[in-house]
Design a protein around this motif. Structure first.
Motif, PDB file in Angstrom:
ATOM      1  N   SER A 167      78.292   5.041 124.772  1.00 54.67           N
ATOM      2  CA  SER A 167      77.005   5.622 125.391  1.00 54.67           C
ATOM      3  C   SER A 167      77.349   7.098 125.791  1.00 54.67           C
ATOM      4  O   SER A 167      76.696   7.688 126.144  1.00 54.67           O
ATOM      5  CB  SER A 167      76.821   4.700 126.679  1.00 54.67           C
ATOM      6  OG  SER A 167      78.147   4.742 127.366  1.00 54.67           O
ATOM      7  N   ARG A 168      78.776   7.435 125.940  1.00 58.29           N
ATOM      8  CA  ARG A 168      78.768   8.788 126.377  1.00 58.29           C
ATOM      9  C   ARG A 168      79.474   9.713 125.322  1.00 58.29           C
ATOM     10  O   ARG A 168      79.958  10.697 125.359  1.00 58.29           O
ATOM     11  CB  ARG A 168      80.004   8.489 127.468  1.00 58.29           C
ATOM     12  CG  ARG A 168      79.307   7.890 128.612  1.00 58.29           C
ATOM     13  CD  ARG A 168      80.155   7.946 129.974  1.00 58.29           C
ATOM     14  NE  ARG A 168      80.599   9.486 130.374  1.00 58.29           N
ATOM     15  CZ  ARG A 168      79.440   9.865 130.754  1.00 58.29           C
ATOM     16  NH1 ARG A 168      78.284   9.513 131.337  1.00 58.29           N
ATOM     17  NH2 ARG A 168      79.604  11.201 131.326  1.00 58.29           N
ATOM     18  N   HIS A 196      83.912  12.410 123.743  1.00 53.99           N
ATOM     19  CA  HIS A 196      84.546  13.403 124.816  1.00 53.99           C
ATOM     20  C   HIS A 196      84.060  13.005 126.117  1.00 53.99           C
ATOM     21  O   HIS A 196      84.651  13.312 126.990  1.00 53.99           O
ATOM     22  CB  HIS A 196      83.986  14.783 124.424  1.00 53.99           C
ATOM     23  CG  HIS A 196      84.426  15.488 123.209  1.00 53.99           C
ATOM     24  ND1 HIS A 196      85.828  15.832 123.282  1.00 53.99           N
ATOM     25  CD2 HIS A 196      83.923  16.004 122.093  1.00 53.99           C
ATOM     26  CE1 HIS A 196      86.300  16.566 122.178  1.00 53.99           C
ATOM     27  NE2 HIS A 196      85.039  16.496 121.456  1.00 53.99           N
ATOM     28  N   ARG A 232      76.061   2.874 116.664  1.00 58.00           N
ATOM     29  CA  ARG A 232      75.702   4.080 117.574  1.00 58.00           C
ATOM     30  C   ARG A 232      77.112   4.792 117.874  1.00 58.00           C
ATOM     31  O   ARG A 232      77.192   5.914 117.458  1.00 58.00           O
ATOM     32  CB  ARG A 232      75.101   3.949 119.109  1.00 58.00           C
ATOM     33  CG  ARG A 232      74.534   4.926 119.456  1.00 58.00           C
ATOM     34  CD  ARG A 232      73.953   4.568 120.952  1.00 58.00           C
ATOM     35  NE  ARG A 232      73.265   3.489 121.146  1.00 58.00           N
ATOM     36  CZ  ARG A 232      71.863   3.160 120.618  1.00 58.00           C
ATOM     37  NH1 ARG A 232      71.268   4.046 120.195  1.00 58.00           N
ATOM     38  NH2 ARG A 232      71.360   2.022 121.290  1.00 58.00           N
ATOM     39  N   ALA A 256      78.204   6.295 114.443  1.00 56.26           N
ATOM     40  CA  ALA A 256      77.451   7.438 114.304  1.00 56.26           C
ATOM     41  C   ALA A 256      77.619   8.838 114.930  1.00 56.26           C
ATOM     42  O   ALA A 256      77.912   9.826 114.535  1.00 56.26           O
ATOM     43  CB  ALA A 256      75.792   7.220 114.508  1.00 56.26           C
ATOM     44  N   ILE A 257      77.912   8.360 116.259  1.00 62.26           N
ATOM     45  CA  ILE A 257      78.139   9.530 117.204  1.00 62.26           C
ATOM     46  C   ILE A 257      79.412  10.023 116.847  1.00 62.26           C
ATOM     47  O   ILE A 257      79.814  11.313 116.397  1.00 62.26           O
ATOM     48  CB  ILE A 257      78.448   9.244 118.634  1.00 62.26           C
ATOM     49  CG1 ILE A 257      76.780   8.750 119.023  1.00 62.26           C
ATOM     50  CG2 ILE A 257      78.688  10.413 119.573  1.00 62.26           C
ATOM     51  CD1 ILE A 257      76.661   8.271 120.508  1.00 62.26           C
ATOM     52  N   SER A 291      81.523   9.684 114.229  1.00 59.93           N
ATOM     53  CA  SER A 291      81.587  10.304 112.571  1.00 59.93           C
ATOM     54  C   SER A 291      81.278  11.829 112.768  1.00 59.93           C
ATOM     55  O   SER A 291      81.749  12.626 112.088  1.00 59.93           O
ATOM     56  CB  SER A 291      81.091   9.591 111.795  1.00 59.93           C
ATOM     57  OG  SER A 291      79.732   9.568 111.721  1.00 59.93           O
ATOM     58  N   SER A 292      79.957  12.033 113.568  1.00 65.65           N
ATOM     59  CA  SER A 292      79.690  13.319 113.492  1.00 65.65           C
ATOM     60  C   SER A 292      80.634  14.316 114.144  1.00 65.65           C
ATOM     61  O   SER A 292      80.855  15.271 113.802  1.00 65.65           O
ATOM     62  CB  SER A 292      78.148  13.527 114.173  1.00 65.65           C
ATOM     63  OG  SER A 292      77.283  12.238 113.697  1.00 65.65           O
ATOM     64  N   GLU A 293      80.870  13.978 115.264  1.00 66.81           N
ATOM     65  CA  GLU A 293      81.680  14.710 116.169  1.00 66.81           C
ATOM     66  C   GLU A 293      83.183  14.923 115.299  1.00 66.81           C
ATOM     67  O   GLU A 293      83.668  16.046 115.607  1.00 66.81           O
ATOM     68  CB  GLU A 293      82.367  13.924 117.559  1.00 66.81           C
ATOM     69  CG  GLU A 293      81.265  13.781 118.395  1.00 66.81           C
ATOM     70  CD  GLU A 293      81.784  13.170 119.735  1.00 66.81           C
ATOM     71  OE1 GLU A 293      81.050  13.055 120.960  1.00 66.81           O
ATOM     72  OE2 GLU A 293      82.819  12.447 119.908  1.00 66.81           O
ATOM     73  N   ALA A 294      83.515  14.021 114.705  1.00 67.18           N
ATOM     74  CA  ALA A 294      84.991  14.020 114.062  1.00 67.18           C
ATOM     75  C   ALA A 294      84.971  14.829 112.923  1.00 67.18           C
ATOM     76  O   ALA A 294      85.913  15.251 111.986  1.00 67.18           O
ATOM     77  CB  ALA A 294      85.337  12.537 113.721  1.00 67.18           C
ATOM     78  N   LEU A 336      68.396   3.270 114.680  1.00 66.35           N
ATOM     79  CA  LEU A 336      68.972   3.511 116.107  1.00 66.35           C
ATOM     80  C   LEU A 336      68.061   4.392 117.099  1.00 66.35           C
ATOM     81  O   LEU A 336      67.700   3.926 118.213  1.00 66.35           O
ATOM     82  CB  LEU A 336      70.270   4.281 116.059  1.00 66.35           C
ATOM     83  CG  LEU A 336      71.554   3.353 115.559  1.00 66.35           C
ATOM     84  CD1 LEU A 336      72.798   4.328 115.381  1.00 66.35           C
ATOM     85  CD2 LEU A 336      71.988   2.286 116.532  1.00 66.35           C
ATOM     86  N   LEU A 337      67.635   5.208 116.519  1.00 64.58           N
ATOM     87  CA  LEU A 337      66.267   5.981 117.098  1.00 64.58           C
ATOM     88  C   LEU A 337      64.923   5.247 117.327  1.00 64.58           C
ATOM     89  O   LEU A 337      64.363   5.345 118.372  1.00 64.58           O
ATOM     90  CB  LEU A 337      66.061   7.385 116.504  1.00 64.58           C
ATOM     91  CG  LEU A 337      67.053   8.475 116.714  1.00 64.58           C
ATOM     92  CD1 LEU A 337      66.770   9.709 115.591  1.00 64.58           C
ATOM     93  CD2 LEU A 337      66.690   9.382 118.123  1.00 64.58           C
TER      94      LEU A 337
END
Lengths: 204, 204
Positions: A35-36, A39, A111, A114-115, A117-120, A180-181
């Motif tokens: 959810s956050r 980071h 979710r 997805a978050i 893997s993009s950040e990483a 997810l969206l």
């Protein structure tokens, strides 16, 4: 499955308690990171949601990045053995559609994947190497399964199995984001279209 | 393009300075959000990197979510008119491959879109509605372009143009993630494979 029963009694006492606490931390961490973002989530948040001290979390996971990797490993390991077995028995196309359906019950985990893997994707992210290796492994495993299905006469032989494997993983990730969206997205229908186009069955 | 020249002189003075500052804030915010995610980036960071006061940023963007939407709108608007024109003149397949190549120079922007679209899949994220609408618009536009290419005899008519549009957007997102993680990924080759499979040309 008999061996699981035989070993159960040994998992009482302090070790079992510790393993259970680890599992609880991983479960709550999955929700918090999901959810956050990586980071935005903190070990302190996770400890508070579990009702334990920060020290109680740090005892099991000395750093946030170690906890993240445990969460991600856990996510992948939950599906992997089952997926391989299904692909062996009924082919890769069937295994993918089945996993798409199973994943409807793992929204927060997907979710998170997805978050993070993009950040990483940024080379200085603590999970960068883990994700690079994850996609290499996904492509390698899928390529092997495609080759096996071709030998078994289940699918039409693609010109470049590795390229097809990468494209299927990509479409899967992208469709999952759209789902997810907008949860009304027809994930099974769209994934079937992708498979029919990239990896047609021999009888198509 | 004459009108642009005619209006240039009017953009001197305080208005031009204000517009330039807005553009600078958007540029720095793109980098900050891209490297730290939406939750990790702050208006204070952005102000510091620009060498201006926090008030200097808040004057243009009263909240972080307003700044994020400006960044995302800017990202999409940069490519949109050019993409439509190209698709009109040479077809959707050619326009997609061309945009894939243009995007090689916009790494940080694409990383930001990947991160924030995943974060925003959570219904309580401030950019949730923006992203839901973005994907609806992408699908709608791509479907229109597919229909036009079918009429022009450029591509084989798909059974369900909207489903194909969604699948192409998905594969594109997913391949971009793989490319962000491992820049040696053959984006053009993989995207061409996806197009040949999902949207074959009439001469294939």
């Amino acid at each position: 499955m008999t061996s699981a029963h035989t070993t159960t009694p040994a998992r009482r006492g302090p070790y079992a308690k510790s393993a259970q606490r680890r599992a609880e931390i991983i479960e709550v961490a999955t929700r918090v990171f999901a959810s956050r973002g990586y980071h935005g989530g903190s070990l302190r948040d996770i400890a508070r949601q579990l009702g334990v001290s920060l020290r109680g979390v740090v005892h099991h996971f000395p750093s946030k990045s170690e906890l993240l990797e445990a969460v991600l490993e856990h996510a992948d390991q939950t599906a992997e053995p089952w997926f391989s077995e299904h692909a062996d028995e009924r082919g890769i196309r069937s295994a993918i559609v089945e996993l798409v359906e199973v994943n409807f019950t793992r929204t927060e985990l997907l979710r998170l994947l997805a978050i993070v893997s993009s950040e990483a994707s940024a080379p200085d992210h603590p999970a960068h190497t883990w994700f690079v290796k994850r996609y290499e492994k996904l492509t390698r495993n899928l390529t092997t399964m495609i080759d096996r299905d071709v030998s078994a006469g289940r699918i039409q032989p693609p010109a470049d199995p590795e390229a097809v494997a990468q494209a299927i993983v990509a479409a899967w990730d992208g469709l999952q984001l759209q789902w997810l969206l907008a949860p009304h997205t027809d994930m099974v229908g769209r994934m079937t279209l992708v498979l029919d186009s990239l990896l047609p069955a021999t009888d198509d």
